[in-house]
Design a protein around this motif. Structure first.
Motif, PDB file in Angstrom:
ATOM      1  N   ASP A 100       0.846  -1.190   0.000  1.00  0.00           N
ATOM      2  CA  ASP A 100       0.000   0.000   0.000  1.00  0.00           C
ATOM      3  C   ASP A 100       0.882   1.242   0.000  1.00  0.00           C
ATOM      4  O   ASP A 100       1.882   1.296   0.721  1.00  0.00           O
ATOM      5  CB  ASP A 100      -0.899   0.043   1.250  1.00  0.00           C
ATOM      6  CG  ASP A 100      -2.019  -0.975   1.191  1.00  0.00           C
ATOM      7  OD1 ASP A 100      -2.303  -1.466   0.085  1.00  0.00           O
ATOM      8  OD2 ASP A 100      -2.592  -1.285   2.242  1.00  0.00           O
ATOM      9  N   ILE A 101       0.500   2.242  -0.799  1.00  0.00           N
ATOM     10  CA  ILE A 101       1.272   3.480  -0.888  1.00  0.00           C
ATOM     11  C   ILE A 101       0.337   4.665  -0.679  1.00  0.00           C
ATOM     12  O   ILE A 101      -0.641   4.832  -1.404  1.00  0.00           O
ATOM     13  CB  ILE A 101       1.977   3.597  -2.249  1.00  0.00           C
ATOM     14  CG1 ILE A 101       2.970   2.431  -2.425  1.00  0.00           C
ATOM     15  CG2 ILE A 101       2.689   4.936  -2.364  1.00  0.00           C
ATOM     16  CD1 ILE A 101       3.701   2.445  -3.755  1.00  0.00           C
ATOM     17  N   PHE A 130       6.088   5.429  -4.251  1.00  0.00           N
ATOM     18  CA  PHE A 130       6.311   5.001  -5.637  1.00  0.00           C
ATOM     19  C   PHE A 130       7.763   5.230  -6.027  1.00  0.00           C
ATOM     20  O   PHE A 130       8.369   4.412  -6.722  1.00  0.00           O
ATOM     21  CB  PHE A 130       5.378   5.768  -6.587  1.00  0.00           C
ATOM     22  CG  PHE A 130       3.953   5.286  -6.569  1.00  0.00           C
ATOM     23  CD1 PHE A 130       3.594   4.117  -7.217  1.00  0.00           C
ATOM     24  CD2 PHE A 130       2.979   5.992  -5.886  1.00  0.00           C
ATOM     25  CE1 PHE A 130       2.281   3.667  -7.197  1.00  0.00           C
ATOM     26  CE2 PHE A 130       1.668   5.561  -5.865  1.00  0.00           C
ATOM     27  CZ  PHE A 130       1.310   4.386  -6.517  1.00  0.00           C
ATOM     28  N   GLY A 131       8.309   6.362  -5.573  1.00  0.00           N
ATOM     29  CA  GLY A 131       9.704   6.662  -5.885  1.00  0.00           C
ATOM     30  C   GLY A 131      10.673   5.684  -5.255  1.00  0.00           C
ATOM     31  O   GLY A 131      11.751   5.427  -5.796  1.00  0.00           O
ATOM     32  N   VAL A 132      10.299   5.124  -4.110  1.00  0.00           N
ATOM     33  CA  VAL A 132      11.153   4.134  -3.448  1.00  0.00           C
ATOM     34  C   VAL A 132      11.237   2.861  -4.279  1.00  0.00           C
ATOM     35  O   VAL A 132      12.313   2.265  -4.453  1.00  0.00           O
ATOM     36  CB  VAL A 132      10.616   3.817  -2.036  1.00  0.00           C
ATOM     37  CG1 VAL A 132      11.367   2.629  -1.429  1.00  0.00           C
ATOM     38  CG2 VAL A 132      10.746   5.035  -1.140  1.00  0.00           C
ATOM     39  N   LEU A 133      10.092   2.432  -4.820  1.00  0.00           N
ATOM     40  CA  LEU A 133      10.052   1.154  -5.535  1.00  0.00           C
ATOM     41  C   LEU A 133      10.481   1.265  -6.995  1.00  0.00           C
ATOM     42  O   LEU A 133      11.004   0.296  -7.563  1.00  0.00           O
ATOM     43  CB  LEU A 133       8.638   0.578  -5.474  1.00  0.00           C
ATOM     44  CG  LEU A 133       8.116   0.182  -4.096  1.00  0.00           C
ATOM     45  CD1 LEU A 133       6.677  -0.322  -4.199  1.00  0.00           C
ATOM     46  CD2 LEU A 133       8.991  -0.889  -3.454  1.00  0.00           C
ATOM     47  N   ARG A 134      10.258   2.421  -7.621  1.00  0.00           N
ATOM     48  CA  ARG A 134      10.452   2.551  -9.062  1.00  0.00           C
ATOM     49  C   ARG A 134      11.843   2.135  -9.549  1.00  0.00           C
ATOM     50  O   ARG A 134      11.952   1.461 -10.592  1.00  0.00           O
ATOM     51  CB  ARG A 134      10.138   3.984  -9.494  1.00  0.00           C
ATOM     52  CG  ARG A 134       9.963   4.145 -10.998  1.00  0.00           C
ATOM     53  CD  ARG A 134       9.527   5.564 -11.354  1.00  0.00           C
ATOM     54  NE  ARG A 134       8.205   5.852 -10.810  1.00  0.00           N
ATOM     55  CZ  ARG A 134       7.970   6.781  -9.901  1.00  0.00           C
ATOM     56  NH1 ARG A 134       8.978   7.507  -9.396  1.00  0.00           N
ATOM     57  NH2 ARG A 134       6.760   7.009  -9.465  1.00  0.00           N
ATOM     58  N   VAL A 193      -0.934  -1.595  -4.576  1.00  0.00           N
ATOM     59  CA  VAL A 193      -0.014  -1.699  -5.702  1.00  0.00           C
ATOM     60  C   VAL A 193       0.529  -3.109  -5.836  1.00  0.00           C
ATOM     61  O   VAL A 193       0.840  -3.770  -4.834  1.00  0.00           O
ATOM     62  CB  VAL A 193       1.152  -0.697  -5.516  1.00  0.00           C
ATOM     63  CG1 VAL A 193       2.207  -0.878  -6.598  1.00  0.00           C
ATOM     64  CG2 VAL A 193       0.630   0.734  -5.512  1.00  0.00           C
ATOM     65  N   LEU A 194       0.632  -3.567  -7.090  1.00  0.00           N
ATOM     66  CA  LEU A 194       1.369  -4.789  -7.399  1.00  0.00           C
ATOM     67  C   LEU A 194       2.706  -4.367  -7.991  1.00  0.00           C
ATOM     68  O   LEU A 194       2.766  -3.750  -9.058  1.00  0.00           O
ATOM     69  CB  LEU A 194       0.602  -5.658  -8.398  1.00  0.00           C
ATOM     70  CG  LEU A 194       1.363  -6.875  -8.949  1.00  0.00           C
ATOM     71  CD1 LEU A 194       1.804  -7.812  -7.824  1.00  0.00           C
ATOM     72  CD2 LEU A 194       0.527  -7.629  -9.972  1.00  0.00           C
ATOM     73  N   PHE A 195       3.776  -4.677  -7.263  1.00  0.00           N
ATOM     74  CA  PHE A 195       5.134  -4.328  -7.695  1.00  0.00           C
ATOM     75  C   PHE A 195       5.790  -5.562  -8.308  1.00  0.00           C
ATOM     76  O   PHE A 195       5.731  -6.664  -7.745  1.00  0.00           O
ATOM     77  CB  PHE A 195       5.955  -3.848  -6.497  1.00  0.00           C
ATOM     78  CG  PHE A 195       7.433  -3.721  -6.771  1.00  0.00           C
ATOM     79  CD1 PHE A 195       7.926  -2.664  -7.515  1.00  0.00           C
ATOM     80  CD2 PHE A 195       8.320  -4.665  -6.293  1.00  0.00           C
ATOM     81  CE1 PHE A 195       9.280  -2.546  -7.768  1.00  0.00           C
ATOM     82  CE2 PHE A 195       9.676  -4.561  -6.532  1.00  0.00           C
ATOM     83  CZ  PHE A 195      10.163  -3.495  -7.280  1.00  0.00           C
TER      84      PHE A 195
END
Length: 743
Positions: free
Chosen positions: A406-407, A414-418, A439-441
């Motif tokens: 969850d974000i 989002f910036g952490v995962l991108r 979110v599905l990463f």
């Protein structure tokens, strides 16, 4: 002999959760004929439930919903009326109504009160159970009313009706989907029953609502709480679908041991794990997420924090995957001792049939193994930040891993995962006024993952303890913290700030005004809120009580409380802990108590918080202050409404016209925030000096824009042209330049 009745309900389509299965099956097991209307296929309807195409009743694909709500409640309110018209004698029941005993009422009027105490002459009738004669005037009038989706409800408050009428007169009538929640529900039913003199036909509360809405959590708690409320009048029982949220958030989506709802599940031979909960508009802790896993094989599923039991069970059922539970808190920290809930989680899965050697617990970072599918749900974005978990991600992610998380909007998640892969938003919801995306990463290459995991930065607790040093102090709870930094001066500034802003939007990761206050050599007490709480937390009140009764404030000759907006409210409210202290508040609220300020339409996240007590109504308790400086824009009606409530003689109201609610940022852009704040904090600011300083607004693009808009809004086009030319000959204002070209 009692009349045998048929009941009907609606499910648009898709799988039922165990709560709907329970309620539908309860009618079947009681021998009551029940029809479930639907518009799309449903694969898990209990045996014995009659399925009928909803188009027999309403042939439509327009399933109207309330704006911003992914819920079919509005359409269901309409459908039940048409069902009763087309199916004479059929009683409507919501899919969260349980059959305690058959509904064998002789009368075609079947509805009940939902509250034990109602104001005289205004009974509240719920429509979760509703039966009306097909040829009744009440049904006819409700069908006629709902046929106009832009109708102004006659049962709303006069002020609201007046607002709707203004929109209608302007040619922009408000569609029902934009009107108040429940407009076609209990409020409408209650109104027409009163209008036609039918309220005496309403059955007592214990008929369908023995557990009222305010008591709804009793259903998922100890069974005895409910049994003592059930009477011989009880037939259908509203289980309140809103309990799904609480079950998902705090009970892993399944009934708790000893609860009333578990008792019902066992009575009807159902198991919650076989039909995970689905909440309105978003998915929470549920096995439905398994449908989004686009992998052929899953060998290992990892649950970071241990909050996704149903998903773990669903993945094991489908792939036979092993389960790894990572024992970390909401900030990515491994606890000093094993967490009891994590051990219970493992026992729970084993109890469902998972082999003991297929369920492991990782209690250190080194224990964490790379996994195919990971759950990081829910609430971690509320408690901590995704970047807090980068060390764990560095261990658990591998190329091709899938992770659900969850974000929160504005958190930087989002910036952490991108840099490590790609994000797909599956759904969104609103939590405490903030949008949260599920979110599905999908993890990228190993090099991308490795390059993103840095040496962990210190968290707020570490930063704060370092700032406090040996002579200060740092106190924290789950949602608030107090940081005291002594500097040997006789002045203390108490600031109120949002931790999210401090940690995410300031490079120095310090409370508001830290450097400014440090330069003056003043001591500082920073009160931080982990979210939009308005500091309405007994723990915060206890801290101020402690500071007030100790000699903490007595060591300073001058104490000033400072805050803006939410912080402005807190500065005015908590100054009561230090009588005689000064206050500097920018665009403050006086309270968010809806009974006092019903016109305040912002900040829904805090509407249900307690604004009573000795730190409650800021406009009243701030009379204990020495001087209260309030800076505000008088043309912001809601801000002005709050400021008008500050009527004590110690209040100095400083007007900053047309600079908006975010007055602090406007003053900062004008270059006058620092001298104004410094003067207010050190006690030298006068009205004359303030108004001299804000003359700088004349060159502010924000001020120029707002002034131009007001002139145009009053129809003064010639004056607007003169103003526009005046501004543009002295500089540029993009907005005015574009609008002037259109005049």
């Amino acid at each position: 002999m009692a009349r045998v009745r048929e009941v009907g309900s609606l499910w648009i389509g898709g799988n039922l959760s165990w709560m709907e299965q329970l309620c539908l099956k309860s009618f079947v097991d009681q021998g009551q004929k029940i029809t479930l209307f639907h518009y799309q296929p449903i694969e898990n309807v209990p045996e014995g439930v009659i399925l009928r195409d909803g188009r027999e009743i309403l042939d439509t694909e327009d399933f109207i919903k309330y704006e911003g709500k992914d819920s079919y409640a509005l359409f269901a309110d309409l459908f039940r009326l048409h069902m009763m018209k087309h199916c004479p004698g059929m009683i409507w029941v919501d899919t969260d109504v349980y059959c305690w005993r058959p509904l064998d009422y002789d009368s075609d009027y079947v509805f009940g009160l939902e509250l034990r105490e109602v104001s005289q002459g205004s009974p509240r009738i719920n429509n979760a159970v509703l039966g009306l004669p097909a040829d009744s005037q009440m049904l006819a009038e409700m069908l006629e009313f709902t046929s106009d989706q832009y109708a102004i409800p006659p049962f709303l408050k006069p002020k609201v009706r007046a607002e709707y009428q203004v929109l209608a007169d302007a040619g922009t009538p408000l569609h029902v989907s934009q009107q108040k929640w429940g407009v076609w529900g209990p409020t409408m039913v209650s109104y027409f029953a009163r209008k036609l003199g039918l309220t005496d036909l309403a059955l007592p509360v214990d008929a369908f609502y023995p557990v009222t809405f305010p008591e709804r959590l009793d259903i998922i708690r100890a069974a005895r709480r409910v049994h003592e409320k059930i009477t011989e009048n009880t037939t259908g029982m509203h289980l309140w679908a809103s309990n799904k949220r609480e079950l998902s958030l705090r009970h892993n989506g399944v009934p708790s041991k000893g609860s009333f709802i578990l008792e019902l599940m066992e009575k009807h031979g159902l198991r919650a794990e076989d039909a995970p909960l689905r909440a309105r508009g978003w998915r929470l802790l549920d096995g439905e997420l398994v449908e989004n896993i686009d992998l052929e094989d899953v060998d290992l599923f990892t649950d970071i924090g241990g909050r996704s039991r149903p998903l773990a069970y669903e993945i094991w059922k489908r792939w036979g995957a092993a389960v790894q539970i990572v024992d970390v808190d909401g900030h990515g920290k491994f606890p000093d001792r094993p967490t009891k809930a994590i051990a219970e989680y493992r026992d729970y899965l084993i109890g469902l049939g998972l082999p003991e050697d297929r369920v492991t617990i990782a209690r250190t970072l080194e224990d964490v193994q790379p996994a195919d599918v990971i759950a990081h749900l829910p609430g971690f974005e509320k408690e901590g930040k995704l970047k807090d978990f980068l060390p764990v991600f560095g261990r658990v992610l591998k190329p091709g891993s899938r992770m659900f998380t969850d974000i929160r909007g504005g958190s930087g998640g989002f910036g952490v995962l991108r840099p490590m892969g790609t994000n797909e938003v599956l759904s969104e919801r609103e939590s405490e006024g903030v949008k949260v995306a599920r979110v599905l990463f999908r993890a990228g290459e190993a090099e991308e993952i490795a390059a993103t995991v840095p040496t962990p930065e210190p968290g707020w607790s570490e930063i704060a303890r370092d700032l406090a040093g040996k002579d200060g102090f740092f106190r924290e709870s789950d949602t608030h913290s107090f940081l005291y930094i002594p500097r040997g001066s006789d002045t203390l500034v108490v600031t109120f700030d949002n931790l999210d802003i401090a940690m995410e939007k300031r490079e120095d990761r310090r409370p508001w005004g830290f450097s400014f206050i440090e330069k003056q050599g003043w001591s500082m007490l920073g009160v931080m809120a982990n979210g939009w709480t308005w500091y309405r937390d007994p723990w915060v009140w206890d801290q101020f009580d402690d500071l007030a009764t100790s000699d903490f404030f007595d060591q300073f000759k001058r104490v000033v409380f400072y805050g803006a907006s939410m912080g402005g409210y807190a500065a005015c409210a908590f100054v009561a802990a230090c009588p005689g202290a000064h206050v500097v508040a920018i665009s403050p609220q006086s309270t968010l108590d809806r009974s006092i300020v019903p016109w305040e339409t912002r900040y829904k996240a805090a509407w249900d918080r307690d604004f009573s007590g000795h730190y409650g109504d800021a406009s009243e308790v701030s009379k204990a202050a020495g001087k209260v400086f309030i800076l505000y824009d008088p043309y912001e009606p809601l801000d002005s409404g709050h400021v008008d409530r500050f009527t004590h003689n110690n209040v100095l109201k400083l007007r900053a016209p047309l600079l908006g609610h975010r007055l602090g940022s406007s003053l900062q852009q004008m270059g006058v925030l620092s001298p104004i704040t410094l003067g207010a904090l050190n006690g030298t600011l006068t009205e004359l000096e303030f108004y001299r300083l804000i003359r700088a607004r004349k060159t502010s693009t924000r001020y120029q824009k707002e002034l131009f808009k007001r002139v145009v809004g009053k129809g003064r086009k010639d004056l607007a042209r003169k103003l526009g030319r005046y501004v543009l000959t002295r500089g540029d204002n993009r907005y005015i330049r574009k609008e002037l070209a259109l005049l």
